[in-house]
Design a protein around this motif. Structure first.
Motif, PDB file in Angstrom:
ATOM      1  N   PRO A  76       0.799  -1.232   0.000  1.00 21.45           N
ATOM      2  CA  PRO A  76       0.000   0.000   0.000  1.00 21.45           C
ATOM      3  C   PRO A  76       0.828   1.278   0.000  1.00 21.45           C
ATOM      4  N   ASP A  77       2.102   1.196   0.389  1.00 20.01           N
ATOM      5  CA  ASP A  77       2.922   2.412   0.402  1.00 20.01           C
ATOM      6  C   ASP A  77       3.281   2.805  -1.028  1.00 20.01           C
ATOM      7  N   CYS A  78       3.764   4.016  -1.203  1.00 21.13           N
ATOM      8  CA  CYS A  78       4.164   4.482  -2.528  1.00 21.13           C
ATOM      9  C   CYS A  78       5.646   4.831  -2.496  1.00 21.13           C
ATOM     10  N   GLY A  79       6.450   3.850  -2.909  1.00 21.11           N
ATOM     11  CA  GLY A  79       7.891   4.021  -2.912  1.00 21.11           C
ATOM     12  C   GLY A  79       8.566   2.683  -2.727  1.00 21.11           C
ATOM     13  N   GLY A  80       9.365   2.290  -3.700  1.00 19.81           N
ATOM     14  CA  GLY A  80      10.050   1.017  -3.533  1.00 19.81           C
ATOM     15  C   GLY A  80       9.939   0.119  -4.735  1.00 19.81           C
ATOM     16  N   LYS A  81       9.750  -1.178  -4.470  1.00 17.04           N
ATOM     17  CA  LYS A  81       9.933  -2.208  -5.476  1.00 17.04           C
ATOM     18  C   LYS A  81       8.957  -2.121  -6.644  1.00 17.04           C
ATOM     19  N   HIS A  82       7.666  -1.899  -6.378  1.00 17.81           N
ATOM     20  CA  HIS A  82       6.664  -2.033  -7.430  1.00 17.81           C
ATOM     21  C   HIS A  82       6.144  -0.705  -7.977  1.00 17.81           C
ATOM     22  N   ASP A  83       6.260   0.368  -7.217  1.00 16.03           N
ATOM     23  CA  ASP A  83       5.602   1.617  -7.572  1.00 16.03           C
ATOM     24  C   ASP A  83       6.363   2.383  -8.655  1.00 16.03           C
ATOM     25  N   GLU A  84       5.679   3.402  -9.201  1.00 14.33           N
ATOM     26  CA  GLU A  84       6.228   4.158 -10.331  1.00 14.33           C
ATOM     27  C   GLU A  84       6.647   5.552  -9.886  1.00 14.33           C
ATOM     28  N   ALA A  85       7.950   5.768  -9.774  1.00 13.59           N
ATOM     29  CA  ALA A  85       8.481   7.063  -9.345  1.00 13.59           C
ATOM     30  C   ALA A  85       8.548   8.021 -10.524  1.00 13.59           C
ATOM     31  N   LYS A  86       8.318   9.302 -10.227  1.00 11.55           N
ATOM     32  CA  LYS A  86       8.456  10.332 -11.252  1.00 11.55           C
ATOM     33  C   LYS A  86       9.641  11.243 -10.938  1.00 11.55           C
ATOM     34  N   PHE A  87       9.514  12.056  -9.922  1.00 13.99           N
ATOM     35  CA  PHE A  87      10.604  12.990  -9.607  1.00 13.99           C
ATOM     36  C   PHE A  87      10.969  12.892  -8.124  1.00 13.99           C
ATOM     37  N   GLY A  88      11.140  11.656  -7.657  1.00 15.10           N
ATOM     38  CA  GLY A  88      11.399  11.428  -6.234  1.00 15.10           C
ATOM     39  C   GLY A  88      10.103  11.087  -5.537  1.00 15.10           C
ATOM     40  N   TRP A  89      10.170  10.179  -4.568  1.00 13.73           N
ATOM     41  CA  TRP A  89       8.946   9.729  -3.910  1.00 13.73           C
ATOM     42  C   TRP A  89       8.339  10.845  -3.067  1.00 13.73           C
ATOM     43  N   ASN A  90       7.156  11.298  -3.460  1.00 14.14           N
ATOM     44  CA  ASN A  90       6.500  12.378  -2.710  1.00 14.14           C
ATOM     45  C   ASN A  90       4.992  12.162  -2.597  1.00 14.14           C
ATOM     46  N   THR A  91       4.534  10.942  -2.828  1.00 14.55           N
ATOM     47  CA  THR A  91       3.095  10.688  -2.953  1.00 14.55           C
ATOM     48  C   THR A  91       2.512  10.076  -1.688  1.00 14.55           C
ATOM     49  N   GLN A  92       1.311  10.522  -1.350  1.00 12.32           N
ATOM     50  CA  GLN A  92       0.543   9.950  -0.253  1.00 12.32           C
ATOM     51  C   GLN A  92      -0.784   9.442  -0.803  1.00 12.32           C
ATOM     52  N   THR A  93      -1.117   8.210  -0.446  1.00 12.89           N
ATOM     53  CA  THR A  93      -2.332   7.563  -0.933  1.00 12.89           C
ATOM     54  C   THR A  93      -3.213   7.186   0.246  1.00 12.89           C
ATOM     55  N   GLU A  94      -4.480   7.572   0.164  1.00 13.13           N
ATOM     56  CA  GLU A  94      -5.432   7.291   1.243  1.00 13.13           C
ATOM     57  C   GLU A  94      -6.305   6.093   0.867  1.00 13.13           C
ATOM     58  N   PHE A  95      -6.361   5.107   1.763  1.00 12.90           N
ATOM     59  CA  PHE A  95      -7.242   3.956   1.622  1.00 12.90           C
ATOM     60  C   PHE A  95      -8.334   4.082   2.683  1.00 12.90           C
ATOM     61  N   SER A  96      -9.594   4.240   2.267  1.00 14.09           N
ATOM     62  CA  SER A  96     -10.701   4.465   3.194  1.00 14.09           C
ATOM     63  C   SER A  96     -11.739   3.371   3.049  1.00 14.09           C
ATOM     64  N   LEU A  97     -12.121   2.770   4.186  1.00 16.11           N
ATOM     65  CA  LEU A  97     -13.053   1.650   4.215  1.00 16.11           C
ATOM     66  C   LEU A  97     -14.422   2.112   4.715  1.00 16.11           C
ATOM     67  N   TYR A  98     -15.488   1.669   3.986  1.00  9.98           N
ATOM     68  CA  TYR A  98     -16.858   2.049   4.331  1.00  9.98           C
ATOM     69  C   TYR A  98     -17.756   0.819   4.335  1.00  9.98           C
ATOM     70  N   GLY A  99     -18.777   0.852   5.190  1.00 10.28           N
ATOM     71  CA  GLY A  99     -19.808  -0.166   5.227  1.00 10.28           C
ATOM     72  C   GLY A  99     -21.144   0.512   5.456  1.00 10.28           C
ATOM     73  N   GLY A 100     -22.128  -0.249   5.918  1.00 12.77           N
ATOM     74  CA  GLY A 100     -23.411   0.321   6.286  1.00 12.77           C
ATOM     75  C   GLY A 100     -24.244   0.806   5.111  1.00 12.77           C
ATOM     76  N   PRO A 101     -25.451   1.297   5.409  1.00 12.34           N
ATOM     77  CA  PRO A 101     -26.368   1.744   4.370  1.00 12.34           C
ATOM     78  C   PRO A 101     -25.746   2.815   3.471  1.00 12.34           C
ATOM     79  N   GLY A 102     -25.904   2.634   2.163  1.00  9.01           N
ATOM     80  CA  GLY A 102     -25.414   3.609   1.195  1.00  9.01           C
ATOM     81  C   GLY A 102     -24.035   3.341   0.660  1.00  9.01           C
ATOM     82  N   ALA A 103     -23.293   2.429   1.277  1.00  8.79           N
ATOM     83  CA  ALA A 103     -21.920   2.192   0.826  1.00  8.79           C
ATOM     84  C   ALA A 103     -21.884   1.792  -0.642  1.00  8.79           C
ATOM     85  N   HIS A 104     -22.854   0.962  -1.053  1.00  7.03           N
ATOM     86  CA  HIS A 104     -22.954   0.537  -2.455  1.00  7.03           C
ATOM     87  C   HIS A 104     -24.193   1.090  -3.142  1.00  7.03           C
TER      88      HIS A 104
END
Length: 323
Positions: A76-104
């Motif tokens: 899930p991190d952005c930096g290292g073996k699999h990710d795609e660097a452009k001009f130095g690692w500077n990216t933050q990615t948010e993973f947000s989990l939802y449930g309950g009524p309305g989620a879908h």
């Protein structure tokens, strides 16, 4: 209880999955031959293959299940073996989990474009990842999750959780995968579980002539579909296969452009998936976005494993008997 025809066809397709259902909980599924899911940071150039820096994935738990489930994210991190660097690692990615009524059920949650109701439902957990060597090439686990915390979706006969992935800042590409698991530390399939999305942002397998399979599900109300793809760089071919289609050509996009084509749907294709085969023309690492809508411009779900199995063309043979 009497079920309407579309629901009966959907449940039959789910039952036909049989032993392959376990593999459906890997997103992407090995049978799709997708290298990784990808989300770029909010300051990325769209020519790198992400049109809106947001992706949404859904995880289905059978309504009878009461044991905890876990949603696991690989790298899930952005930096290292699999990710795609452009001009130095500077990216933050948010993973947000939802449930309950309305989620879908909220229509905005199923839209290919981020809308006001994207984050509908009950927030369960949100984590932002930057460059983190401890998570590089490793798994991060959401859970334990009580299945009843998801949204009950009668059409799918189960509870649905939603994960919204958004590039908050930076310009790198975060490449990752998911797995719906019954274990917090291993990828153990949830019996009868599934996973799906209404828009794929993916990296193709970087091999010449590699074939990627995308499987939109065609419900009883569909009379035509419109496939739309972004930033394919004219570097692949797209053909449609189903019980009624045997390699129909579809339109491919160029660099930083959208392209689409409309294709009629026959009654024999209802309640099944179409196999959209993307064949790479080079070894280049290609990131692109893909979604499919019906005649009402409503997005159709891509299940990781095609409901009813990979479609096979059925030849109509006209046999006349001479007397």
């Amino acid at each position: 209880m009497l079920l309407n025809p579309p629901l009966r066809r959907l449940l039959l397709a789910l039952l036909l999955l049989g032993p392959v259902a376990a593999r459906a909980q890997a997103v992407p599924n090995p049978g799709e031959n997708i290298a990784y899911l990808v989300t770029f940071g909010a300051q990325a150039d769209k020519s790198w293959g992400d049109d809106d820096f947001t992706s949404t994935y859904f995880f289905l738990v059978p309504k009878e299940r009461r044991q905890p489930v876990y949603i696991r994210v690989f790298d899930p991190d952005c930096g290292g073996k699999h990710d795609e660097a452009k001009f130095g690692w500077n990216t933050q990615t948010e993973f947000s989990l939802y449930g309950g009524p309305g989620a879908h059920s909220n229509a905005d949650a199923r839209s290919p474009e981020p809308k006001a109701g994207l984050r509908s439902g009950t927030p369960l957990k949100s984590v932002t990842f930057g460059q983190d060597a401890k998570l590089d090439n490793q798994w991060y686990t959401f859970g334990p999750l009580n299945p009843l915390e998801g949204e009950l979706v009668p059409e799918f006969q189960g509870y649905v959780f939603k994960v919204v992935v958004q590039g908050k800042k930076g310009d790198d590409g975060n490449l990752y995968r998911f797995f719906l698991s019954s274990s917090p530390s291993q990828n153990v399939a949830v019996e009868g579980g599934n996973a799906f999305t209404y828009e794929y942002a993916i990296r193709l397998t970087p091999e010449r002539n590699a074939v990627t399979h995308l499987y939109p599900f065609i419900n009883e109300h569909v009379v035509s579909i419109k496939q739309s793809n972004f930033d394919a760089d004219d570097d692949l071919g797209i053909k449609l296969y189903s019980v009624a289609k045997n390699g129909h050509d579809a339109t491919v996009s160029g660099d930083t452009k959208w392209a689409s084509s409309t294709h009629p749907v026959s009654a024999k294709e209802h309640g099944l998936s179409i196999d959209m085969q993307l064949t790479s023309r080079s070894r280049a690492a290609n990131d692109l976005v893909f979604y499919v809508t019906d005649q009402y411009d409503t997005a159709l779900p891509f299940f990781a494993i095609p409901l009813g199995g990979p479609p096979k063309y059925r030849y109509d043979v006209d046999v006349k008997i001479r007397r």
